[in-house]
Enzyme design. Structure first.
Site, PDB file in Angstrom:
ATOM      1  N   ASP A  11      -2.193   7.728  -0.433  1.00 43.80           N
ATOM      2  CA  ASP A  11      -1.647   6.763   0.237  1.00 43.80           C
ATOM      3  C   ASP A  11      -1.386   7.166   1.659  1.00 43.80           C
ATOM      4  O   ASP A  11      -1.507   8.246   2.116  1.00 43.80           O
ATOM      5  CB  ASP A  11       0.005   6.282  -0.355  1.00 43.80           C
ATOM      6  N   ASP A  13       0.611   5.430   4.904  1.00 45.08           N
ATOM      7  CA  ASP A  13       1.867   5.341   5.705  1.00 45.08           C
ATOM      8  C   ASP A  13       3.128   6.137   4.505  1.00 45.08           C
ATOM      9  O   ASP A  13       3.250   5.629   3.516  1.00 45.08           O
ATOM     10  CB  ASP A  13       2.277   3.864   5.797  1.00 45.08           C
ATOM     11  N   ASP A 173       4.212   7.974  -1.650  1.00 45.51           N
ATOM     12  CA  ASP A 173       5.618   7.921  -1.122  1.00 45.51           C
ATOM     13  C   ASP A 173       6.561   6.827  -1.637  1.00 45.51           C
ATOM     14  O   ASP A 173       7.774   6.816  -1.381  1.00 45.51           O
ATOM     15  CB  ASP A 173       5.716   7.927   0.356  1.00 45.51           C
TER      16      ASP A 173
HETATM   17  O1  LIG Z   1       1.673  -0.342   5.783  1.00 46.43           O
HETATM   18  C1  LIG Z   1       2.170  -0.698   4.832  1.00 46.43           C
HETATM   19  O2  LIG Z   1       2.899  -1.906   4.524  1.00 46.43           O
HETATM   20  C2  LIG Z   1       1.868   0.037   3.564  1.00 46.43           C
HETATM   21  O3  LIG Z   1       1.196   1.108   3.824  1.00 46.43           O
HETATM   22  P1  LIG Z   1       0.704   2.273   2.744  1.00 46.43           P
HETATM   23  O4  LIG Z   1       0.393   1.652   1.302  1.00 46.43           O
HETATM   24  O5  LIG Z   1      -0.187   3.307   3.287  1.00 46.43           O
HETATM   25  O6  LIG Z   1       2.170   3.007   2.364  1.00 46.43           O
HETATM   26 MG   LIG Z   2       3.405   4.706   1.646  1.00 43.01          MG
END
Ligand SMILES: O=C(O)COP(=O)(O)O
Ligand SMILES: [Mg+2]
Length: 227
Positions: A11, A13, A173
């Site tokens: 993932d 963020d 996360d």
């Molecule tokens: O930007 C978002 O809402 C989620 O991003 P992610 O899937 O990388 O955690």
């Molecule tokens: Mg994330």
């Protein structure tokens, strides 16, 4: 007979990169035009996870403000413009990440990114942080018709990376990551340093690691070995 390479899917963020300060800044820039007070880092854990469009809509809901569907495109554009212009801003890879990517790649594993961030924002961010070369696939929340927690986002990423879903591992996360893995029948590792709004040990991941130093070849082997 050589067995297929393991595909390790990250993932973005809150997992690869600590993007929270820039997400909060761009979100606050976006909602300020409608007179909404700024949100905090603590708020972000409830807002992030399904991409910028949902993040903006959730910020309005958090403030009890109404948002007409036809107002969203201009707000999304305002967010994208601000976020893209500031990149990489204060966003940095989490400690030990680069070393972990090096050792996993050197061991022959395929590496990929599966994020619900728009692909058009994810790619330049990863590029500006010098990480693009590690990944054989980078997919966003708008790459396919579905996104995490739908299994097809994860399995589609594994295929694009050149791997096979029965030899893959997801690292994330939030509940979206762990559910996508479960839905795809893929083992998962949860990291507690990201933006989950619930305790990480309640997500049902195969393993929890607190630092990328713990992402060892032995752990990958153990989680992806077939019983
Ligand atoms: O930007 C978002 O809402 C989620 O991003 P992610 O899937 O990388 O955690
Ligand atoms: Mg994330």
């Amino acid at each position: 007979m050589t067995s297929p390479a393991t595909t390790i899917v990250f993932d973005l963020d809150g997992t690869l990169v600590d993007t929270a300060p820039d997400l909060v800044a761009s979100l606050n820039h976006t909602i300020a035009i409608k007179g909404l007070p700024p949100v905090s880092y603590e708020d972000l854990t409830h807002l992030v996870g399904q991409g910028a469009r949902v993040m903006i809509a959730r910020a309005f809901a958090l403030r009890g403000a109404s948002l007409a569907e036809d107002e969203l495109p201009a707000l999304l554009e305002r967010f994208i413009d601000h976020y893209a212009a500031g990149m990489p801003g204060q966003s940095r890879p989490y400690p030990g990440l680069t070393e972990a990517l090096e050792r996993l790649r050197d061991a022959g594993h395929l590496l990929a990114v599966c994020t619900n961030k728009m692909e058009g924002l994810a790619r330049p961010l990863i590029e500006k942080l010098g990480l693009t070369g590690y990944f054989t696939a980078i997919t966003g929340g708008d790459t396919f018709a579905v996104r995490k927690p739908d299994a097809a986002h994860l399995t589609g990423t594994v295929e694009m990376a050149g791997g096979v879903a029965h030899k893959a591992l997801m690292i994330g996360d939030s509940i979206n990551d762990i559910l996508a893995a479960r839905n795809a029948g893929i083992p998962s590792i949860a990291v507690p340093f990201g933006y989950s709004d619930v305790a990480i040990d309640t997500l049902g991941a195969s393993e929890v690691i607190g630092h990328f130093d713990e992402l060892t070849l032995e752990l990958v082997e153990r989680l992806t070995a077939k019983a």
